[in-house]
Structures are given as structure tokens and as C-alpha cells.
Design an enzyme around this catalytic site. Structure first.
Site, PDB file in Angstrom:
ATOM      1  N   HIS A  60       0.720  -0.848   0.139  1.00 32.13           N
ATOM      2  CA  HIS A  60       0.143   0.207   0.077  1.00 32.13           C
ATOM      3  C   HIS A  60       1.022   1.118   0.204  1.00 32.13           C
ATOM      4  O   HIS A  60       1.905   1.165   1.114  1.00 32.13           O
ATOM      5  CB  HIS A  60      -1.004  -0.010   1.046  1.00 32.13           C
ATOM      6  N   ASP A 112      -2.098   3.523  -4.179  1.00 28.40           N
ATOM      7  CA  ASP A 112      -3.116   2.941  -4.010  1.00 28.40           C
ATOM      8  C   ASP A 112      -2.375   1.311  -3.270  1.00 28.40           C
ATOM      9  O   ASP A 112      -1.720   1.245  -2.379  1.00 28.40           O
ATOM     10  CB  ASP A 112      -4.354   2.698  -4.353  1.00 28.40           C
ATOM     11  N   LYS A 153       0.030  11.089   0.698  1.00 24.87           N
ATOM     12  CA  LYS A 153       0.909  10.784   0.534  1.00 24.87           C
ATOM     13  C   LYS A 153      -0.487  10.793  -1.120  1.00 24.87           C
ATOM     14  O   LYS A 153       0.252  10.656  -2.468  1.00 24.87           O
ATOM     15  CB  LYS A 153       0.848   8.660   0.076  1.00 24.87           C
ATOM     16  N   ARG A 204      18.592  15.033  11.727  1.00 28.69           N
ATOM     17  CA  ARG A 204      18.717  16.609  10.939  1.00 28.69           C
ATOM     18  C   ARG A 204      20.157  16.065  10.417  1.00 28.69           C
ATOM     19  O   ARG A 204      20.242  18.028   9.845  1.00 28.69           O
ATOM     20  CB  ARG A 204      18.388  17.842  11.990  1.00 28.69           C
TER      21      ARG A 204
END
Length: 323
Positions: A143, A182, A164, A248
């Protein structure tokens, strides 16, 4: 019980336009091949059947033909009878070789399909193996969303509703291409590559909450979609969690396991105000730079005197480029 992956002889006939059907026991759509391996049955013609696998496509070329020519008529009949009674899934004659009535009769007796190609044995074998590796590759369905950004295949994962599809639409508007939304079919086509595509029945369609189903090809044009793409980077989208420490610097490489291969990955926290499309564009370019041997985080540490420069060998550089 799990159904093995297979490819029909009809697909082989469509893929190789020069190949012809000599004899088929059934409609080619109903004859299936399930092994990516092929075999040249010279050893079998000499009587050695140890480790022989009749699920493999058998390819007969000049070498096998010249070997069979050494037998007497009676020996020839017996060798062909012994070979075809193993019921190989498919026999292909290369170089447009003549096929004797003895072979045709044995094929009919044991319901063995026979094809013939004018191509040389080596070139046809190479093309056939490449075709079978794709068609019969181990596969799973995830998915997610698959897009191509600056030539990099980006698989976007995350829980339902994280954004998404909306991010994919923004990327398509910015000139990139959609492969799947999907459901993404992932295939391991080699020891180093995973290729993704969309199930045919939902290809080019995107679901946008509040809008509904749209067809990206119809709205944005053919240049906005693509059938398949290699997976170069996995991006996991997750809701921003206060207090959670996110990477980071990018000093440590992250990977996601897909069908036994480690694919570079990143986790991107989602919150209002973050332009995910731009972030994914930068992630795609940064991933390409890393493959070419450049890491911005390492360069910064070297400039700050916090890390020792590492000499990168030229052969390693070339290996990364063509990875």
C-alpha cells in the site's frame, strides 16, 4: 495453497514477434511456464537425466542437432522418445532448424508444445531469460504511491490519510511522473533491482479525499504517467510527533528491506506548512548525489574539522553511478 507465478506461451509469442508455433496441444493462453531457468538438452540426448527439470523451457540449437545426427535412425527415434516422454513444458528450436516428423509425432503423443525462432541460440536465450526474469520475478503488493522524480523511482509509504496521494498529485503538477497509487506491485527482477508498477485495473487512477477518483493520464497527459520504475528510494511519511528526535544530518544511512534487498530510505515527518513535494524532490536529488559519491553531511563535517576526509576510489565511484 499458494499459486506459483507463471507466464503463458501466448505472452512469449507476443513478446518475440519472429517466433512461430510449430505444434501446440492447446490454446497458447492455456499453456504456462513457471520456471525462469532454461535448458539445452544435449546431456539428456546422451541419456543423462540426473538433475533434469522438465519445467524448464528446452532450447535446441545447432549443437544439439549435430549431436542427434550422429545416431542411427533407430537410436534417433529412441532418444527423441525418451526425451519427449518426460513431457517438457515447452521446446523451442532456434536458427529456424528443420523439425523432423519423428519429433512432431513425439510432441503430439506427449502433448509437448513446440516453437521455432530464426534467431541464433545465444541471442534468443539471453532475450528469453531477461523476459522470464521480469515476468516470473518474486513479487509483493504494497500500500503506497510510486512516482518518478528526476529519474529516481520514489516509493512513498505511510498510513492511510497521511497525504501520499496529495503529494503525488503535487509532484505530477511539477512535471514528474506517476507510476502507481494505492497499490504498488513490486518485483525483484535481479539480485540488485526492485521494479514497481501498478495493477492494470487501477493504472493511472488516484483517489483524493474530498474530490474522489481522478485519472492522472486524462487530466495531466501521457507525459505525467509511466508504466514501471526501478525503486531507488523509499520515503516513509508519518505524522509529526512532538519530542521525537528526527535525523537532521543524514549521516547514518537508513534502509528498507523489500524482497530481500536493502533499499535506501528516509522518514519524513508530516505537519501543516511542510511542502512535501519539494522535500521529496530534494530527497530524490540528494539520493542521486549519494549514488555518485557525494554526501553533503560528510562534506560539512570535514569543513568543520569534525571528520577525516575519506578518499573515494575511482572504481567505487563508477560502481555507484551504474548501481
Amino acid at each position: 495453497m499458494k499459486t506459483p507465478i507463471s507466464v503463458s506461451v501466448n505472452k512469449i509469442l507476443r513478446e518475440f514477434s519472429s517466433i512461430e508455433s510449430v505444434w501446440l496441444p492447446d490454446d497458447p493462453k492455456n499453456i504456462y511456464v513457471s520456471s525462469v531457468e532454461i535448458n539445452r538438452p544435449g546431456l539428456q540426448f546422451s541419456g543423462y537425466y540426473e538433475y533434469y527439470d522438465n519445467r524448464r523451457i528446452q532450447i535446441i540449437g545447432k549443437s544439439e542437432e549435430s549431436f542427434l545426427d550422429q545416431f542411427s535412425q533407430e537410436q534417433y527415434k529412441q532418444v527423441i522418445e525418451d526425451f519427449f516422454k518426460t513431457e517438457p513444458v515447452l521446446v523451442v528450436f532456434s536458427r529456424g532448424l528443420d523439425i523432423s516428423d519423428i519429433i512432431i509425432n513425439a510432441a503430439k503423443k506427449y502433448n509437448v508444445p513446440i516453437l521455432r525462432t530464426p534467431d541464433s541460440t545465444s541471442s534468443f536465450t539471453a532475450a528469453l531469460i531477461a523476459f522470464l526474469n521480469v515476468q516470473l520475478a518474486p513479487r509483493i503488493t504494497n500500500h503506497g504511491v510510486l512516482v518518478e522524480v528526476y529519474g529516481e523511482g520514489i516509493l512513498i509509504l505511510g498510513e492511510s490519510g497521511v497525504g501520499k496521494s496529495e503529494t503525488a498529485i503535487e509532484l505530477v503538477k511539477r512535471g514528474h511522473r506517476l507510476i502507481a497509487d494505492d497499490a504498488v506491485e513490486l518485483r525483484r527482477v535481479s539480485s540488485r533491482s526492485i521494479v514497481g508498477s501498478s495493477p492494470e485495473n487501477i493504472r493511472h487512477f488516484i483517489e483524493l479525499r474530498g474530490i474522489g477518483i481522478i485519472n492522472a493520464r486524462s487530466i495531466f497527459g501521457m507525459g505525467a504517467v509511466k508504466l514501471t520504475s526501478k525503486i531507488d528510494l523509499v520515503i516513509n511519511l508519518e505524522p509529526w510527533e512532538a519530542g521525537k528526535v528526527y535525523d537532521r544530518m543524514g549521516l547514518e544511512n537508513q534502509y528498507t528491506d523489500i524482497l530481500g534487498l536493502s533499499i535506501p530510505s528516509s522518514t519524513i515527518p508530516v505537519k501543516p506548512g511542510r511542502n512535501l513535494a519539494v522535500i521529496i524532490e530534494v530527497a530524490a536529488m540528494n539520493n542521486r548525489q549519494k549514488k555518485m559519491g557525494f554526501n553533503a553531511a560528510n562534506e560539512l563535517l570535514e569543513k568543520l574539522g569534525l571528520a577525516q576526509p575519506k578518499d573515494k576510489k575511482s572504481e567505487d565511484f563508477e560502481w555507484d553511478i551504474f548501481e
